[in-house]
Scaffold this active site. Structure first.
Site, PDB file in Angstrom:
ATOM      1  N   ASN A  88       0.833  -1.198   0.109  1.00  0.00           N
ATOM      2  CA  ASN A  88       0.133  -0.109  -0.132  1.00  0.00           C
ATOM      3  C   ASN A  88       0.804   1.277   0.033  1.00  0.00           C
ATOM      4  OD1 ASN A  88      -1.775   2.090   0.452  1.00  0.00           O
ATOM      5  ND2 ASN A  88      -2.481   1.344   2.569  1.00  0.00           N
ATOM      6  N   TRP A  89       0.946   1.906  -1.183  1.00  0.00           N
ATOM      7  CA  TRP A  89       1.927   3.028  -1.382  1.00  0.00           C
ATOM      8  C   TRP A  89       1.366   4.361  -0.705  1.00  0.00           C
ATOM      9  CZ3 TRP A  89       3.412   2.654  -7.259  1.00  0.00           C
ATOM     10  CH2 TRP A  89       4.053   1.686  -7.528  1.00  0.00           C
ATOM     11  N   LYS A  90      -0.163   4.295  -0.153  1.00  0.00           N
ATOM     12  CA  LYS A  90      -0.554   5.602   0.572  1.00  0.00           C
ATOM     13  C   LYS A  90      -0.439   6.604  -0.500  1.00  0.00           C
ATOM     14  CE  LYS A  90      -0.340   3.295   4.956  1.00  0.00           C
ATOM     15  NZ  LYS A  90      -0.155   3.322   6.277  1.00  0.00           N
TER      16      LYS A  90
ATOM     17  N   HIS B 190      -9.548   0.925   5.285  1.00  0.00           N
ATOM     18  CA  HIS B 190      -8.232   1.151   5.863  1.00  0.00           C
ATOM     19  C   HIS B 190      -8.583   2.038   7.150  1.00  0.00           C
ATOM     20  CE1 HIS B 190      -4.277   2.453   6.568  1.00  0.00           C
ATOM     21  NE2 HIS B 190      -3.942   1.271   6.086  1.00  0.00           N
TER      22      HIS B 190
ATOM     23  N   GLU C 291      -7.095   4.675   8.168  1.00  0.00           N
ATOM     24  CA  GLU C 291      -6.890   5.731   7.719  1.00  0.00           C
ATOM     25  C   GLU C 291      -7.994   6.494   6.983  1.00  0.00           C
ATOM     26  OE1 GLU C 291      -3.304   5.368   5.625  1.00  0.00           O
ATOM     27  OE2 GLU C 291      -2.160   4.905   7.667  1.00  0.00           O
TER      28      GLU C 291
ATOM     29  N   GLU D 171      -5.086  -5.024  10.540  1.00  0.00           N
ATOM     30  CA  GLU D 171      -4.140  -4.049  10.649  1.00  0.00           C
ATOM     31  C   GLU D 171      -4.598  -3.213  12.022  1.00  0.00           C
ATOM     32  OE1 GLU D 171      -2.334  -2.843   6.873  1.00  0.00           O
ATOM     33  OE2 GLU D 171      -3.998  -1.406   7.167  1.00  0.00           O
TER      34      GLU D 171
ATOM     35  N   GLY E 219       2.568   2.390  10.935  1.00  0.00           N
ATOM     36  CA  GLY E 219       3.503   3.501  10.728  1.00  0.00           C
ATOM     37  C   GLY E 219       4.087   3.833  12.061  1.00  0.00           C
TER      38      GLY E 219
ATOM     39  N   SER F  58       3.671  -1.937  10.480  1.00  0.00           N
ATOM     40  CA  SER F  58       4.829  -2.094  10.609  1.00  0.00           C
ATOM     41  C   SER F  58       5.509  -3.416  10.110  1.00  0.00           C
ATOM     42  CB  SER F  58       5.347  -1.710  11.912  1.00  0.00           C
ATOM     43  OG  SER F  58       4.737  -0.466  12.313  1.00  0.00           O
TER      44      SER F  58
ATOM     45  N   GLY G 173       2.972  -1.181   4.224  1.00  0.00           N
ATOM     46  CA  GLY G 173       2.927   0.109   3.879  1.00  0.00           C
ATOM     47  C   GLY G 173       4.435   0.887   3.534  1.00  0.00           C
TER      48      GLY G 173
HETATM   49  P1  13P Z   1       3.172   0.570   7.735  1.00  0.00           P
HETATM   50  O1  13P Z   1       3.525  -0.761   6.900  1.00  0.00           O
HETATM   51  O2  13P Z   1       3.788   1.708   7.112  1.00  0.00           O
HETATM   52  O3  13P Z   1       2.885   0.329   9.296  1.00  0.00           O
HETATM   53  O4  13P Z   1       1.781   0.681   6.949  1.00  0.00           O
HETATM   54  C1  13P Z   1       0.912  -0.379   7.205  1.00  0.00           C
HETATM   55  C2  13P Z   1      -0.369  -0.192   6.670  1.00  0.00           C
HETATM   56  O5  13P Z   1      -1.347   0.804   6.902  1.00  0.00           O
HETATM   57  C3  13P Z   1      -0.583  -0.737   5.302  1.00  0.00           C
HETATM   58  O6  13P Z   1      -1.800  -0.575   4.907  1.00  0.00           O
END
Ligand code: 13P
Length: 253
Positions: free
Chosen positions: A9-11, A95, A97, A167, A173, A212, A233
Site C-alpha cells: 500500500n503506497w498510500k 483502511h 486511515e 491492521e 506506521g 509495521s 505500507g
Molecule cells: P506501515 O507498514 O507503514 O506500518 O503501514 C501499514 C499499512 O497501513 C498498510 O496498509
C-alpha cells in the site's frame, strides 16, 4: 493450501519519476514463486503507469479505495468500474486511515465490498482496533463487528471472494508490530467467526496482517497458521524491502 499474498500500500506517496523507478526495480528483480502473490496499490493518478509497467509480469495491482456509487455527479470520486478499467485485481476497503480521516463507516465499507465484487474486483477488507480498544480488552469485539457488518450484507461465501486484512491501528506506521501470537489470535478469531456460517469459506479466505511489517519480522508472522500474508505500507516503497518480504513468504510455502 492458501497462497501467501504480499500487498504494498503506497498510500499518498510518490511522483511520476519515483513510481517509474520503483516499478522498474520491481520488474527487474521480481522472481515469481509458487504459492506467493504480489500486488501494489498506487495512488489513482499512477494506475495507468502501474498497469503499463506490470502487465504480464505476474505482479498485480489495485486501488487504495473506490466509491460505492456507480457513475455520475460525484465530484472527486472514482468508481469501481474505473479501477477495473485499469486492469486492477484488488481494491483496498476500510483502511483505518479512511475510517478515521474520511468518515468511512462499517455501512459504507460493506456497500463498497458488494459493489467491488459486482465489478469483478477482489476487495481487501481492512479491520483493526485502536490502542485504546486493545487496552480496554475490546480488540476481538471491534474487529469482529467490522467483519460482521460485511458478512451481514453479502454473506460469508461472498466475503471469501475477497481478502481480509487485520491492521491494528496502533501498529500502523509506528514501528510497533503486533507479535506473531497477538496477530494469530485475532486472525484465528475471525476465521472462527466465518466458520460459524461457512466452514469452507473460512478455510479458503486469505487473512493478511498489516502494521509495521518489514523484511525483519515478516517470516515469523507468515509462520503462523492463520496469517496468509501481509499488507505492507512504508516497506513497500522500496523494491528491495518489498521483495525481501515476499522472499520470506516463498521460504514458508
Ligand atoms: P506501515 O507498514 O507503514 O506500518 O503501514 C501499514 C499499512 O497501513 C498498510 O496498509
Amino acid at each position: 493450501m492458501r497462497k501467501i499474498l504480499v500487498l504494498g500500500n503506497w498510500k499518498m506517496n510518490g511522483c511520476r519519476q519515483s513510481v517509474s523507478d520503483l516499478l522498474s526495480d520491481l520488474v527487474r528483480r521480481f522472481k515469481p514463486s509458487v504459492g506467493v502473490e504480489l500486488a501494489v496499490f498506487p495512488p489513482y493518478p499512477y494506475l495507468y503507469q502501474v498497469q503499463t509497467a506490470l502487465a504480464a509480469t505476474g505482479i498485480s495491482w489495485g486501488s487504495q479505495s473506490a466509491s460505492e456509487t456507480l457513475a455520475g455527479a460525484y465530484t472527486g470520486e472514482t468508481s469501481m468500474a474505473m479501477v477495473a478499467d485499469f486492469g486492477a485485481t484488488y481494491v483496498l476497503l476500510g483502511h483505518s486511515e479512511r475510517r478515521m480521516l474520511f468518515g468511512e463507516t462499517d455501512a459504507i465499507v460493506a456497500k463498497r465490498f458488494k459493489v467491488a465484487l459486482e465489478h469483478g474486483l477482489k476487495p481487501v477488507l481492512c479491520v483493526g482496533e485502536t490502542l485504546q480498544q486493545r487496552e480496554s480488552g475490546t480488540t476481538l469485539a471491534t474487529v469482529c463487528q467490522q467483519l460482521q457488518s460485511v458478512i451481514d450484507l453479502v454473506g460469508t461465501g461472498a466475503v471469501a471472494r475477497g481478502v481480509l486484512a487485520y491492521e491494528p491501528v496502533w501498529a500502523i506506521g509506528t514501528g510497533l508490530t503486533a507479535t506473531p501470537q497477538q496477530a494469530q489470535d485475532v486472525h484465528q478469531a475471525m476465521r472462527r467467526q466465518l466458520a460459524a456460517t461457512d466452514s469452507k469459506a473460512a478455510a479458503t479466505l486469505q487473512i493478511l496482517y498489516g502494521g509495521s511489517v518489514t523484511d525483519a519480522n515478516a517470516y515469523d508472522l507468515f509462520n503462523q497458521p492463520d496469517i496468509d500474508g501481509a499488507l505492507v505500507g512504508s516497506a513497500s516503497l522500496k523494491a528491495d524491502t518489498f521483495l525481501a518480504i515476499s522472499r520470506s513468504a516463498a521460504i514458508i510455502q
